[in-house]
Scaffold this motif. Structure first.
Motif, PDB file in Angstrom:
ATOM      1  N   PRO A 138       0.997  -1.352   0.032  1.00  0.00           N
ATOM      2  CA  PRO A 138      -0.064   0.080  -0.110  1.00  0.00           C
ATOM      3  C   PRO A 138       0.921   1.309   0.129  1.00  0.00           C
ATOM      4  O   PRO A 138       2.127   1.328   0.489  1.00  0.00           O
ATOM      5  N   MET A 139       0.356   2.332  -0.509  1.00  0.00           N
ATOM      6  CA  MET A 139       1.320   3.524  -0.571  1.00  0.00           C
ATOM      7  C   MET A 139       0.093   4.582  -0.284  1.00  0.00           C
ATOM      8  O   MET A 139      -0.930   4.720  -0.835  1.00  0.00           O
ATOM      9  N   ARG A 140       0.921   5.700   0.246  1.00  0.00           N
ATOM     10  CA  ARG A 140       0.278   6.975   0.351  1.00  0.00           C
ATOM     11  C   ARG A 140       0.329   7.867  -1.091  1.00  0.00           C
ATOM     12  O   ARG A 140       1.176   7.503  -1.882  1.00  0.00           O
ATOM     13  N   ALA A 177      -8.891   0.022  -7.274  1.00  0.00           N
ATOM     14  CA  ALA A 177      -8.009   0.190  -6.206  1.00  0.00           C
ATOM     15  C   ALA A 177      -8.695   0.208  -4.849  1.00  0.00           C
ATOM     16  O   ALA A 177     -10.052   0.532  -4.815  1.00  0.00           O
ATOM     17  N   VAL A 178      -7.952   0.040  -3.748  1.00  0.00           N
ATOM     18  CA  VAL A 178      -8.727   0.023  -2.436  1.00  0.00           C
ATOM     19  C   VAL A 178      -8.134   0.886  -1.464  1.00  0.00           C
ATOM     20  O   VAL A 178      -6.791   1.209  -1.577  1.00  0.00           O
ATOM     21  N   GLU A 179      -8.653   1.640  -0.684  1.00  0.00           N
ATOM     22  CA  GLU A 179      -8.229   2.535   0.103  1.00  0.00           C
ATOM     23  C   GLU A 179      -8.729   2.078   1.754  1.00  0.00           C
ATOM     24  O   GLU A 179      -9.442   2.004   2.175  1.00  0.00           O
ATOM     25  N   GLU A 180      -7.645   1.519   2.181  1.00  0.00           N
ATOM     26  CA  GLU A 180      -7.449   0.978   3.734  1.00  0.00           C
ATOM     27  C   GLU A 180      -6.047   0.805   4.268  1.00  0.00           C
ATOM     28  O   GLU A 180      -5.168   0.115   3.747  1.00  0.00           O
ATOM     29  N   PRO A 181      -5.867   1.583   5.230  1.00  0.00           N
ATOM     30  CA  PRO A 181      -6.801   2.474   6.086  1.00  0.00           C
ATOM     31  C   PRO A 181      -6.977   3.950   5.112  1.00  0.00           C
ATOM     32  O   PRO A 181      -6.632   3.932   4.094  1.00  0.00           O
ATOM     33  N   ALA A 182      -7.731   4.868   5.402  1.00  0.00           N
ATOM     34  CA  ALA A 182      -7.928   6.218   4.901  1.00  0.00           C
ATOM     35  C   ALA A 182      -6.567   6.746   4.229  1.00  0.00           C
ATOM     36  O   ALA A 182      -5.622   6.872   5.212  1.00  0.00           O
ATOM     37  N   VAL A 184      -4.501   5.682   2.188  1.00  0.00           N
ATOM     38  CA  VAL A 184      -3.239   4.717   1.996  1.00  0.00           C
ATOM     39  C   VAL A 184      -3.979   3.856   0.805  1.00  0.00           C
ATOM     40  O   VAL A 184      -5.166   3.241   1.004  1.00  0.00           O
ATOM     41  N   PHE A 185      -3.243   3.691  -0.298  1.00  0.00           N
ATOM     42  CA  PHE A 185      -4.020   2.962  -1.644  1.00  0.00           C
ATOM     43  C   PHE A 185      -3.368   1.681  -1.857  1.00  0.00           C
ATOM     44  O   PHE A 185      -2.106   1.750  -1.845  1.00  0.00           O
TER      45      PHE A 185
END
Length: 199
Positions: A138-140, A177-182, A184-185
């Motif tokens: 996951p990446m910001r 894509a998914v965002e979890e946690p807020a 972080v993609f």
């Protein structure tokens, strides 16, 4: 002997005057250089901001109408050079039609087909998916922007990171894509079409 000393004193005074003159001139030039550099940085930031706003609005419009906008169509036409033979033939037909006032035989432009979000010509959409698909984690938004070679500091960096974040949000909306946690993609799991489309 005295005359020689007077000449040396006058020469020294003249050199001192020249040194002071060029010292002041160098200071003025350095100051002007700093001012121009600041103006250049401001212009660069404004250019990045304008380009970012254009990309965001263009992508939003594409999502609403479901097809390329006139801006993107124009950009693609400008980026795709016409073959020399076709260009020459077009110019010849245009000249002849003007002289004869005859109806044009040149076919009209093809209507662009509706495109899916992943098929959009906007490079940022595909580039972000490529980074997410190959990162393995996951990446910001700031990390993604850095991986794309975009600025991440100052006004230009803030604008670039926000553009990447907005793109990620839209990809989450479309299931790419998914965002979890807020904030972080990550690439959507099992989405083989994404991996093939951005490879």
């Amino acid at each position: 002997m005295v005359s020689g000393r007077v000449d040396e004193a006058e020469a020294a005074e003249g050199l001192h005057t020249a040194v002071r003159f060029y010292t002041r001139k160098a200071e003025r030039l350095r100051k002007r250089q700093a001012e121009l550099q600041a103006q250049l940085e401001e212009l660069q930031a404004e250019l990045t901001k304008a380009s970012t706003a254009r990309d965001q609005l263009d992508e939003a419009l594409r999502e609403i109408v479901g097809k390329p906008t006139s801006l993107s169509s124009t950009v693609r036409e400008q980026e795709a050079p016409a073959p020399a033979a076709e260009t020459a033939a077009t110019e010849t037909r245009t000249t002849a039609q003007t002289k004869r006032a005859a109806p044009s035989r040149h076919p009209g432009p093809r209507q662009p087909a509706a495109v899916k979000p992943e098929d959009k010509p906007v490079e940022l959409w595909r580039e972000v998916l490529q980074v997410l698909a190959t990162s393995g984690r996951p990446m910001r938004a700031k990390e993604i922007a850095a991986a794309l070679g975009r600025p991440t500091k100052g006004k230009a960096g803030t604008s670039a990171v926000e553009t990447v974040r907005a793109t990620c949000k839209r990809q989450v909306k479309h299931g790419r894509a998914v965002e979890e946690p807020a904030g972080v993609f990550e690439i959507a799991r099992g989405d083989e079409a994404v991996l093939k489309g951005v490879a």
